[in-house]
Design a protein around this motif. Structure first.
Motif, PDB file in Angstrom:
ATOM      1  N   VAL A 156      35.486  37.712  56.969  1.00  0.00           N
ATOM      2  CA  VAL A 156      35.401  37.225  55.584  1.00  0.00           C
ATOM      3  C   VAL A 156      36.816  37.081  55.033  1.00  0.00           C
ATOM      4  N   LYS A 157      37.173  35.886  54.613  1.00  0.00           N
ATOM      5  CA  LYS A 157      38.533  35.607  54.123  1.00  0.00           C
ATOM      6  C   LYS A 157      38.628  35.595  52.600  1.00  0.00           C
ATOM      7  N   VAL A 158      37.574  35.137  51.934  1.00  0.00           N
ATOM      8  CA  VAL A 158      37.539  35.065  50.466  1.00  0.00           C
ATOM      9  C   VAL A 158      36.164  35.535  50.004  1.00  0.00           C
ATOM     10  N   ILE A 159      36.125  36.332  48.950  1.00  0.00           N
ATOM     11  CA  ILE A 159      34.865  36.842  48.409  1.00  0.00           C
ATOM     12  C   ILE A 159      34.611  36.192  47.050  1.00  0.00           C
ATOM     13  N   LEU A 160      33.484  35.488  46.919  1.00  0.00           N
ATOM     14  CA  LEU A 160      33.083  34.860  45.665  1.00  0.00           C
ATOM     15  C   LEU A 160      31.966  35.692  45.046  1.00  0.00           C
ATOM     16  N   THR A 161      32.085  35.975  43.762  1.00  0.00           N
ATOM     17  CA  THR A 161      31.154  36.907  43.115  1.00  0.00           C
ATOM     18  C   THR A 161      30.685  36.372  41.768  1.00  0.00           C
ATOM     19  N   TYR A 162      29.383  36.522  41.525  1.00  0.00           N
ATOM     20  CA  TYR A 162      28.805  36.248  40.200  1.00  0.00           C
ATOM     21  C   TYR A 162      28.359  37.580  39.607  1.00  0.00           C
ATOM     22  N   ILE A 163      28.863  37.904  38.434  1.00  0.00           N
ATOM     23  CA  ILE A 163      28.595  39.198  37.812  1.00  0.00           C
ATOM     24  C   ILE A 163      28.082  38.986  36.386  1.00  0.00           C
ATOM     25  N   GLU A 164      26.959  39.641  36.062  1.00  0.00           N
ATOM     26  CA  GLU A 164      26.460  39.597  34.688  1.00  0.00           C
ATOM     27  C   GLU A 164      26.841  40.853  33.913  1.00  0.00           C
ATOM     28  N   GLY A 165      26.984  41.989  34.608  1.00  0.00           N
ATOM     29  CA  GLY A 165      27.369  43.227  33.937  1.00  0.00           C
ATOM     30  C   GLY A 165      27.714  44.299  34.949  1.00  0.00           C
ATOM     31  N   LEU A 166      28.362  45.358  34.482  1.00  0.00           N
ATOM     32  CA  LEU A 166      28.767  46.471  35.333  1.00  0.00           C
ATOM     33  C   LEU A 166      28.288  47.783  34.719  1.00  0.00           C
ATOM     34  N   ASP A 167      27.872  48.719  35.592  1.00  0.00           N
ATOM     35  CA  ASP A 167      27.466  50.038  35.114  1.00  0.00           C
ATOM     36  C   ASP A 167      28.668  50.952  34.898  1.00  0.00           C
ATOM     37  N   ASP A 168      29.642  50.851  35.781  1.00  0.00           N
ATOM     38  CA  ASP A 168      30.790  51.751  35.735  1.00  0.00           C
ATOM     39  C   ASP A 168      32.064  50.936  35.962  1.00  0.00           C
ATOM     40  N   GLY A 169      32.737  50.569  34.866  1.00  0.00           N
ATOM     41  CA  GLY A 169      33.912  49.713  34.958  1.00  0.00           C
ATOM     42  C   GLY A 169      35.044  50.339  35.750  1.00  0.00           C
ATOM     43  N   ARG A 170      35.283  51.653  35.560  1.00  0.00           N
ATOM     44  CA  ARG A 170      36.355  52.326  36.283  1.00  0.00           C
ATOM     45  C   ARG A 170      36.097  52.313  37.783  1.00  0.00           C
ATOM     46  N   ARG A 171      34.858  52.570  38.161  1.00  0.00           N
ATOM     47  CA  ARG A 171      34.504  52.554  39.591  1.00  0.00           C
ATOM     48  C   ARG A 171      34.714  51.167  40.177  1.00  0.00           C
ATOM     49  N   VAL A 204      37.383  47.608  43.858  1.00  0.00           N
ATOM     50  CA  VAL A 204      37.765  46.206  44.069  1.00  0.00           C
ATOM     51  C   VAL A 204      39.280  46.084  44.254  1.00  0.00           C
ATOM     52  N   ARG A 205      40.051  46.905  43.570  1.00  0.00           N
ATOM     53  CA  ARG A 205      41.504  46.854  43.727  1.00  0.00           C
ATOM     54  C   ARG A 205      41.911  47.151  45.177  1.00  0.00           C
ATOM     55  N   GLY A 206      41.151  48.010  45.851  1.00  0.00           N
ATOM     56  CA  GLY A 206      41.435  48.293  47.255  1.00  0.00           C
ATOM     57  C   GLY A 206      41.189  47.098  48.155  1.00  0.00           C
ATOM     58  N   VAL A 207      40.345  46.155  47.692  1.00  0.00           N
ATOM     59  CA  VAL A 207      40.040  44.943  48.465  1.00  0.00           C
ATOM     60  C   VAL A 207      41.039  43.831  48.165  1.00  0.00           C
ATOM     61  N   THR A 208      41.319  43.627  46.870  1.00  0.00           N
ATOM     62  CA  THR A 208      42.121  42.474  46.461  1.00  0.00           C
ATOM     63  C   THR A 208      43.567  42.547  46.949  1.00  0.00           C
ATOM     64  N   ARG A 209      44.027  43.712  47.326  1.00  0.00           N
ATOM     65  CA  ARG A 209      45.377  43.800  47.896  1.00  0.00           C
ATOM     66  C   ARG A 209      45.429  43.198  49.295  1.00  0.00           C
ATOM     67  N   GLU A 210      44.238  43.011  49.895  1.00  0.00           N
ATOM     68  CA  GLU A 210      44.171  42.474  51.266  1.00  0.00           C
ATOM     69  C   GLU A 210      43.564  41.075  51.315  1.00  0.00           C
ATOM     70  N   LYS A 211      42.605  40.805  50.444  1.00  0.00           N
ATOM     71  CA  LYS A 211      41.965  39.478  50.420  1.00  0.00           C
ATOM     72  C   LYS A 211      41.486  39.180  49.009  1.00  0.00           C
ATOM     73  N   PRO A 212      41.432  37.909  48.637  1.00  0.00           N
ATOM     74  CA  PRO A 212      41.091  37.558  47.256  1.00  0.00           C
ATOM     75  C   PRO A 212      39.612  37.728  46.929  1.00  0.00           C
ATOM     76  N   VAL A 213      39.356  38.135  45.709  1.00  0.00           N
ATOM     77  CA  VAL A 213      38.005  38.219  45.150  1.00  0.00           C
ATOM     78  C   VAL A 213      37.971  37.328  43.906  1.00  0.00           C
ATOM     79  N   VAL A 214      37.072  36.369  43.889  1.00  0.00           N
ATOM     80  CA  VAL A 214      36.949  35.440  42.761  1.00  0.00           C
ATOM     81  C   VAL A 214      35.662  35.768  42.023  1.00  0.00           C
TER      82      VAL A 214
END
Length: 453
Positions: free
Chosen positions: A37-52, A57-67
């Motif tokens: 997987v080279k690029v991750i595309l995401t549709y989000i309506e809401g989050l339960d735990d923003g800090r989590r 996700v920060r651990g992922v985006t340093r290696e590959k992009p998340v849109v």
């Protein structure tokens, strides 16, 4: 449907519904560990735990992009989200800050989600916001510059020495600035040469190359204009062919390379007609040898495509094309002597380094001939797709050579297909606005990576 029209597939796909157990950041984390997987595309309506979400996700985006596509700019949208998934949408601005901290690239539409995803797959990240624009039409270039400015992209002033150089390449009426508009010059060679010259500039971080892509998109418009153009093909084709000077062809350059009965027979006939002094016996032996070689081991082929695959794989297509470049040059340069001389050294390195693409493009061209000659109606879409692939091959060569983004656009505004080539995918965006948005998102991701190191 937009992805389908563009010919985009997804390596992995998951719908997490109301995310009662596994949260969306868990899926992102999982795909982050998948090397395919080279690029991750995401549709989000809401989050339960923003800090989590931010931490994972920060651990992922340093290696590959998340849109991320996150709706919820209005109260109406928030109510719709609540009824759909039960999620609390929350403040649009707060979510924006969370995505920024996580290093996720936020977009505002499904169209932009795909646009940015393609850009991340096909382009290097720009080092800065300095942009050059090359356009075949002045107004189109002005529109592009107008799209760049609000997004923080800097359409730079060209150095004086480059303007002086372009003065010698283009007609006196050219724009003499950036956007670079050759002002309708029929000689296509300077248009291509300008790309290399601009990309060499340290002041330029990226290029928006306008009108260079997806001729096949005109078919989506099904315009009466195009149908009328086809009526003139019997007059256009002979005029084009008349520009070829067969006397320039040295058949001895081709015969050692040929393994195709079609090409060897054609060239042998042409050579005899042009020169008249060939040794027919020797030539016949070479042609026969080529035919035998081409069809060796092809006895079990049952389809036309299978036959083409077998024959093409045995031909040194690059060796065949290179001697033809001087013959093609007068057409590309519109008869301009300087452009004609510069065409071969400009294009030859691209051809030589793109052997696998040349093979696939040739196959598609031959397989498209039946539809082109269909007596019930000429279908040029397959043939024009070949030109789309050639344009993509050229752009991807430049991207690899200069390690800078080149975002191509079309004129049509129609949805265009993604073209997969050996150097990666090629996509020409339907508008300068969409091209500029993609370039902006690429730079934002580059800024994030630089700050997180």
């Amino acid at each position: 449907m937009d992805a389908y029209k563009r010919g985009i597939g997804f390596h992995r796909y998951v719908s997490c519904g109301r995310a009662v157990g596994i949260q969306i950041e868990d899926y992102i984390e999982y795909f982050g560990k998948d090397s395919e997987v080279k690029v991750i595309l995401t549709y989000i309506e809401g989050l339960d735990d923003g800090r989590r979400f931010i931490d994972k996700v920060r651990g992922v985006t340093r290696e590959k992009p998340v849109v991320v596509l996150k709706p919820g700019k209005s109260e109406v949208t928030e109510r719709a989200i609540m009824s759909h998934s039960g999620a609390l949408s929350g403040s649009y601005q707060i979510y924006g800050e969370a995505f920024k901290k996580a290093g996720a690239i936020r977009v505002d539409s499904a169209e932009e989600l795909l646009d940015v995803g393609i850009g991340l797959l096909s382009q290097p990240l720009p080092k800065g916001r300095n942009v050059a624009v090359i356009t075949p039409g002045g107004s189109y270039g002005v529109m592009c510059a107008d799209c760049c400015a609000p997004l923080g992209l800097n359409v730079i002033k060209l150095p004086k020495n480059i303007i002086n150089e372009f003065d010698k390449m283009f007609p006196p009426r050219w724009s003499r600035g950036n956007p670079i508009d050759p002002a309708g010059d029929r000689d296509f060679v300077p248009y291509l040469k300008a790309v290399e010259r601009v990309m060499e500039l340290k002041e330029v971080d990226s290029l928006i190359f306008m009108g260079f892509g997806n001729l096949s998109s005109f078919f989506e418009m099904d315009s009466p204009l195009f149908r009328d153009m086809i009526k003139f093909m019997p007059e256009i084709v002979p005029n084009l062919l008349s520009t070829f000077d067969l006397r320039k062809i040295d058949i001895q350059q081709f015969l050692p390379l040929l393994n195709s009965p079609f090409l060897s027979s054609f060239l042998a006939f042409s050579y005899k007609g042009v020169n008249g002094d060939t040794d027919e016996k020797e030539l016949s032996e070479k042609v026969t040898s080529s035919i035998n070689s081409a069809f060796e081991g092809s006895g079990n082929i049952r389809t036309f495509k299978g036959l083409i695959d077998s024959v093409i794989e045995k031909i040194d297509l690059v060796g065949l094309i290179l001697p033809l470049l001087p013959i093609i040059a007068p057409i590309i340069s519109a008869g301009e002597e300087i452009g004609e001389k510069e065409f071969v050294p400009l294009i030859a390195p691209i051809i030589e380094s793109s052997r696998s693409d040349i093979t696939s493009i040739t196959k598609n061209m031959i397989l498209g001939i039946p539809s082109f000659l269909n007596p019930e109606g000429m279908d040029m879409s397959k043939i024009l797709e070949v030109f789309d692939s050639i344009m993509g091959m050229i752009v991807l060569y430049w991207i690899e050579a200069y390690k800078k983004p080149i975002i191509a656009t079309t004129f049509s505004g129609a949805t265009t297909p993604l073209i997969n080539l050996s150097r990666g995918p090629y996509f020409a965006y339907p508008s300068p606005e969409r091209a500029a948005k993609v370039l902006t998102k690429l730079f934002e991701y580059k800024e994030y990576l630089d700050s997180s190191r």
